[in-house]
Scaffold this motif. Structure first.
Motif, PDB file in Angstrom:
ATOM      1  N   GLU A 116     -60.230 -59.722  90.609  1.00 16.16           N
ATOM      2  CA  GLU A 116     -59.285 -60.459  91.229  1.00 16.16           C
ATOM      3  C   GLU A 116     -59.272 -60.623  92.650  1.00 16.16           C
ATOM      4  OE1 GLU A 116     -55.370 -58.915  90.350  1.00 16.16           O
ATOM      5  OE2 GLU A 116     -54.347 -60.645  90.680  1.00 16.16           O
ATOM      6  N   THR A 151     -52.368 -56.270  83.451  1.00 15.65           N
ATOM      7  CA  THR A 151     -51.430 -56.489  84.704  1.00 15.65           C
ATOM      8  C   THR A 151     -49.937 -57.213  84.508  1.00 15.65           C
ATOM      9  OG1 THR A 151     -52.270 -58.352  85.650  1.00 15.65           O
ATOM     10  CG2 THR A 151     -53.516 -56.458  86.313  1.00 15.65           C
ATOM     11  N   ASP A 152     -49.413 -57.787  85.173  1.00 15.98           N
ATOM     12  CA  ASP A 152     -48.220 -58.423  85.196  1.00 15.98           C
ATOM     13  C   ASP A 152     -48.387 -59.599  84.025  1.00 15.98           C
ATOM     14  OD1 ASP A 152     -49.895 -59.562  87.308  1.00 15.98           O
ATOM     15  OD2 ASP A 152     -48.219 -60.784  88.012  1.00 15.98           O
ATOM     16  N   ASP A 153     -49.403 -60.175  83.943  1.00 17.47           N
ATOM     17  CA  ASP A 153     -49.612 -61.295  83.211  1.00 17.47           C
ATOM     18  C   ASP A 153     -49.181 -60.914  81.688  1.00 17.47           C
ATOM     19  OD1 ASP A 153     -51.416 -61.041  85.305  1.00 17.47           O
ATOM     20  OD2 ASP A 153     -52.061 -63.125  84.780  1.00 17.47           O
ATOM     21  N   ASP A 175     -57.058 -59.868  80.874  1.00 15.21           N
ATOM     22  CA  ASP A 175     -56.337 -59.449  81.902  1.00 15.21           C
ATOM     23  C   ASP A 175     -56.947 -58.178  82.847  1.00 15.21           C
ATOM     24  OD1 ASP A 175     -54.178 -58.868  83.677  1.00 15.21           O
ATOM     25  OD2 ASP A 175     -52.683 -58.911  82.118  1.00 15.21           O
ATOM     26  N   ASP A 198     -57.753 -62.213  86.859  1.00 10.21           N
ATOM     27  CA  ASP A 198     -56.962 -61.715  85.558  1.00 10.21           C
ATOM     28  C   ASP A 198     -56.334 -62.597  84.964  1.00 10.21           C
ATOM     29  OD1 ASP A 198     -55.446 -61.759  87.860  1.00 10.21           O
ATOM     30  OD2 ASP A 198     -54.258 -60.337  87.049  1.00 10.21           O
ATOM     31  N   THR A 199     -55.672 -63.629  85.678  1.00  9.64           N
ATOM     32  CA  THR A 199     -54.768 -64.798  85.090  1.00  9.64           C
ATOM     33  C   THR A 199     -55.668 -65.818  84.452  1.00  9.64           C
ATOM     34  OG1 THR A 199     -53.101 -64.562  86.590  1.00  9.64           O
ATOM     35  CG2 THR A 199     -53.259 -66.617  85.624  1.00  9.64           C
TER      36      THR A 199
HETATM   37 MG    MG Z   1     -52.196 -60.104  87.344  1.00  9.58          MG
END
Ligand code: MG
Length: 320
Positions: free
Chosen positions: A27, A63-65, A20, A269-270
């Motif tokens: 990204e 990040t959000d992941d 990530d 990133d994902t």
């Molecule tokens: Mg992300």
């Protein structure tokens, strides 16, 4: 649990976070733009360019992941179980702090009133609004952890994965892609051996026959066939699945797998966090280069949560 198993579970946690944090560097770029920005390649957090998108995060942050991966971990630490309501509450708490990088599907589902009471209904509603089209990668980016929980019981792994995936993503391609990754990780932990392409396809087929071609694509040596930077399909759950499985089939070590994936651009990133968690389960934490572990900005938080999680899992393992 054996030291080898614990090393692999640690590999899933760190592989997720490292993929990530490093994947953020490319990204939303095309493969061509990646080459322009990183003529000698990207292999350090500190080399990530600081453009408008990326400078919102500090170097070595995930990040959000991984935020959402850790929401699952927190819900397990608090409830001692995999429970969709406990997870929905953790996710909502994260959402209320206006997180960076949140995906559209998650945003819409969590905006439905009473989401934390009826998360599955909210997810299904948003999916129906989309005319059953939405199948984004917001669930698969977080669910690798569920391949480690009760990894000795495949039926439980599958059940837990689907109920957490469906908290935000109702489509059968989403649940199916999450289950393929979870079952692969569970097999890597339990048997110390993975799954072959036919086994992966047979799991996928019980969810949706649109998954199979992406598993077949991942089996090919040429990563360019995945077209990870193709603009109309960035963010598709099956693209992310194919990136993760490509690294599983083709990478000979952790670092090589992650770096190959991020240099393809797209939702890097994902794609890389899924690849990272699978490679972490396959090759183990000990195989991850130290610079990637030490460079994680919130390494200590990750380790604290991992320790709390491992003590719950150990307890369950010894009483199974
Ligand atoms: Mg992300």
């Amino acid at each position: 649990m054996t030291p080898v198993t614990i090393d692999k579970i640690k590999g899933v946690f760190f592989g997720q976070a490292i993929g990530d944090a490093l994947g953020l560097g490319t990204e939303f770029m095309t493969k061509k733009t990646v080459r322009q920005h990183y003529p000698n390649g990207l292999s350090e957090y500190s080399a990530i360019i600081q453009d408008a998108h990326r400078k919102r995060w500090n170097i070595g942050d995930w990040t959000d992941d991984t935020d959402q991966f850790l929401c699952i971990v927190d819900s397990i630490i608090q409830s001692g179980n995999v429970d969709e309501i406990a997870f929905a509450k953790e996710l909502y708490r994260w959402f209320k702090d206006a997180p960076m990088g949140i995906g559209q599907t998650v945003y819409r589902v969590l905006s439905i009133p009473q989401f934390t009471l009826y998360p599955h209904r909210a997810a299904e509603m948003i999916w129906r609004f989309s005319k059953k089209q939405i199948a984004s990668n917001g669930a698969i980016m977080r669910t690798s952890i569920l391949g480690t929980y009760d990894f000795w019981n495949y039926a439980s792994v599958e059940r837990n994965t689907t109920k957490i995936a469906r908290v935000t993503h109702w489509d059968s391609r989403c649940a199916g892609s999450c289950v393929v990754v979870s079952l692969l990780i569970a097999h890597l932990l339990k048997e110390n051996d993975g799954l072959d392409i036919q086994q992966l396809i047979s799991f996928a087929d019980t969810y949706d026959d649109r998954i199979k071609p992406y598993i077949e694509l991942a089996y090919e040596k040429d990563i360019a066939l995945l077209q990870l930077d193709e603009p109309t399909s960035i963010g598709y759950t099956l693209k992310a699945l194919s990136a993760g499985l490509w690294s599983y089939f083709n990478a000979t070590n952790f670092e090589e797998g992650i770096l190959e994936i991020i240099h393809e651009g797209g939702d890097a990133d994902t794609n890389a966090c899924i690849a990272g968690s699978i490679l972490g389960a396959k090759f183990g934490y000990h195989s991850i280069p130290k610079k990637y572990i030490d460079g994680l900005l919130y390494r200590e938080i990750l380790e604290e949560k991992l320790d709390a999680y491992l003590s719950i899992l150990n307890e369950r393992f010894s009483t199974q």
